[in-house]
Design a protein around this motif. Structure first.
Motif, short mmCIF file in Angstrom:
data_model
loop_
_atom_site.label_atom_id
_atom_site.label_comp_id
_atom_site.label_asym_id
_atom_site.label_seq_id
_atom_site.Cartn_x
_atom_site.Cartn_y
_atom_site.Cartn_z
N THR A 58 -9.43 1.50 -1.69
CA THR A 58 -10.48 1.94 -2.63
C THR A 58 -11.63 0.96 -2.84
OG1 THR A 58 -9.26 1.02 -4.49
CG2 THR A 58 -8.82 3.32 -3.94
N PRO A 59 -12.26 0.21 -2.07
CA PRO A 59 -11.96 -0.17 -0.69
C PRO A 59 -10.85 -1.22 -0.60
CG PRO A 59 -13.93 -1.31 -1.34
CD PRO A 59 -13.52 -0.43 -2.50
N ASP A 60 -10.58 -1.94 -1.72
CA ASP A 60 -9.44 -2.86 -1.69
C ASP A 60 -8.15 -2.03 -1.63
OD1 ASP A 60 -11.02 -5.15 -1.93
OD2 ASP A 60 -11.04 -5.01 -4.12
N THR A 61 -7.11 -2.64 -1.11
CA THR A 61 -5.83 -1.95 -1.04
C THR A 61 -5.11 -2.09 -2.37
OG1 THR A 61 -5.69 -2.44 1.32
CG2 THR A 61 -3.65 -1.77 0.22
N VAL A 62 -4.77 -0.96 -2.97
CA VAL A 62 -4.07 -0.92 -4.25
C VAL A 62 -2.71 -0.27 -4.03
CG1 VAL A 62 -4.11 -0.10 -6.63
CG2 VAL A 62 -6.26 -0.74 -5.50
N ILE A 63 -1.66 -1.00 -4.39
CA ILE A 63 -0.30 -0.48 -4.31
C ILE A 63 0.10 -0.04 -5.70
CG2 ILE A 63 2.11 -1.03 -3.82
CD1 ILE A 63 1.12 -3.13 -1.86
N THR A 64 0.53 1.21 -5.83
CA THR A 64 1.02 1.73 -7.10
C THR A 64 2.52 1.91 -6.99
OG1 THR A 64 -1.06 2.90 -7.44
CG2 THR A 64 0.81 3.57 -8.81
N LEU A 65 3.26 1.32 -7.95
CA LEU A 65 4.70 1.44 -7.97
C LEU A 65 5.13 2.66 -8.75
CD1 LEU A 65 5.75 -2.29 -8.58
CD2 LEU A 65 5.20 -1.12 -6.44
N VAL A 66 6.37 3.03 -8.64
CA VAL A 66 6.88 4.23 -9.32
C VAL A 66 6.76 4.12 -10.84
CG1 VAL A 66 8.39 4.94 -7.45
CG2 VAL A 66 9.27 3.41 -9.20
N ASP A 67 6.72 2.89 -11.37
CA ASP A 67 6.59 2.73 -12.82
C ASP A 67 5.14 2.65 -13.28
OD1 ASP A 67 5.81 0.20 -12.01
OD2 ASP A 67 7.33 -0.88 -13.16
N GLY A 68 4.19 2.83 -12.34
CA GLY A 68 2.77 2.83 -12.68
C GLY A 68 2.09 1.48 -12.51
N LYS A 69 2.84 0.41 -12.32
CA LYS A 69 2.25 -0.91 -12.14
C LYS A 69 1.48 -0.94 -10.82
CE LYS A 69 3.09 -5.74 -12.59
NZ LYS A 69 3.85 -6.71 -13.33
N LYS A 70 0.32 -1.64 -10.83
CA LYS A 70 -0.53 -1.68 -9.65
C LYS A 70 -0.73 -3.12 -9.18
CE LYS A 70 -3.01 2.43 -11.09
NZ LYS A 70 -3.31 3.39 -10.07
N TYR A 71 -0.81 -3.27 -7.87
CA TYR A 71 -1.10 -4.55 -7.25
C TYR A 71 -2.25 -4.36 -6.28
CZ TYR A 71 3.44 -6.17 -8.93
OH TYR A 71 4.51 -6.51 -9.71
N VAL A 72 -3.23 -5.27 -6.34
CA VAL A 72 -4.33 -5.27 -5.37
C VAL A 72 -4.00 -6.36 -4.36
CG1 VAL A 72 -6.81 -5.57 -5.04
CG2 VAL A 72 -5.96 -4.53 -7.15
N VAL A 73 -3.97 -5.99 -3.09
CA VAL A 73 -3.54 -6.92 -2.04
C VAL A 73 -4.56 -6.98 -0.91
CG1 VAL A 73 -1.09 -6.60 -2.57
CG2 VAL A 73 -2.18 -5.15 -0.85
N ALA A 74 -4.45 -8.05 -0.12
CA ALA A 74 -5.37 -8.26 0.99
C ALA A 74 -5.02 -7.41 2.22
CB ALA A 74 -5.38 -9.74 1.37
N GLU A 75 -3.75 -7.06 2.37
CA GLU A 75 -3.32 -6.29 3.54
C GLU A 75 -3.91 -4.88 3.50
OE1 GLU A 75 -0.61 -9.62 3.01
OE2 GLU A 75 -1.26 -8.08 1.63
N ARG A 76 -4.18 -4.35 4.67
CA ARG A 76 -4.65 -2.97 4.80
C ARG A 76 -3.45 -2.03 4.65
NH1 ARG A 76 -8.72 -2.85 2.99
NH2 ARG A 76 -8.90 -0.72 3.68
N PRO A 77 -3.69 -0.77 4.27
CA PRO A 77 -2.57 0.18 4.14
C PRO A 77 -1.71 0.29 5.40
CG PRO A 77 -4.51 1.09 3.09
CD PRO A 77 -4.95 -0.18 3.80
N SER A 78 -2.33 0.28 6.56
CA SER A 78 -1.55 0.38 7.81
C SER A 78 -0.63 -0.82 7.99
CB SER A 78 -2.48 0.53 9.01
OG SER A 78 -3.36 -0.60 9.10
N GLU A 79 -1.07 -2.01 7.55
CA GLU A 79 -0.22 -3.19 7.63
C GLU A 79 0.98 -3.06 6.69
OE1 GLU A 79 -2.43 -7.15 7.79
OE2 GLU A 79 -4.00 -5.74 7.13
N ILE A 80 0.75 -2.50 5.52
CA ILE A 80 1.83 -2.32 4.55
C ILE A 80 2.86 -1.33 5.08
CG2 ILE A 80 2.39 -1.51 2.22
CD1 ILE A 80 -0.45 -2.61 1.44
#
Length: 90
Positions: free
Chosen positions: A25-47
């Protein structure tokens, strides 16, 4: 568990079983099942690749552990028999 990198450059380990979705978004945001979010440097395909590798490792380890066979002698006694033994000693 997979190792990821925050935008600040620090690394952390995440339980990949808790990932609900990964957005760019353009940063990669990981959303966990509990709603917590992490912004990471890895691209979605890397994850996705990291999660697949981790799950493959888990399956491989299961096969290794099963090849060793079941433990012939259990290390734990049933709770009920422990209470009976304690009552008899008293």
């Amino acid at each position: 568990m997979i190792t990821l990198t925050r935008l600040s450059g620090s690394q952390f380990v995440l339980n990949s079983d808790l990932i609900e979705r990964v957005d760019a978004t353009p940063d990669t945001v990981i959303t966990l099942v509990d709603g917590k979010k992490y912004v990471v440097a890895e691209r979605p395909s890397e994850i996705v690749k990291l999660v697949r590798e981790h799950r493959g490792w888990v399956v491989a380890m299961r096969d290794v552990l099963e090849a060793d066979g079941p433990d012939p002698e259990p290390h734990l006694a049933p709770v009920a028999s422990l209470h009976i033994e304690q009552d008899q000693e008293a």
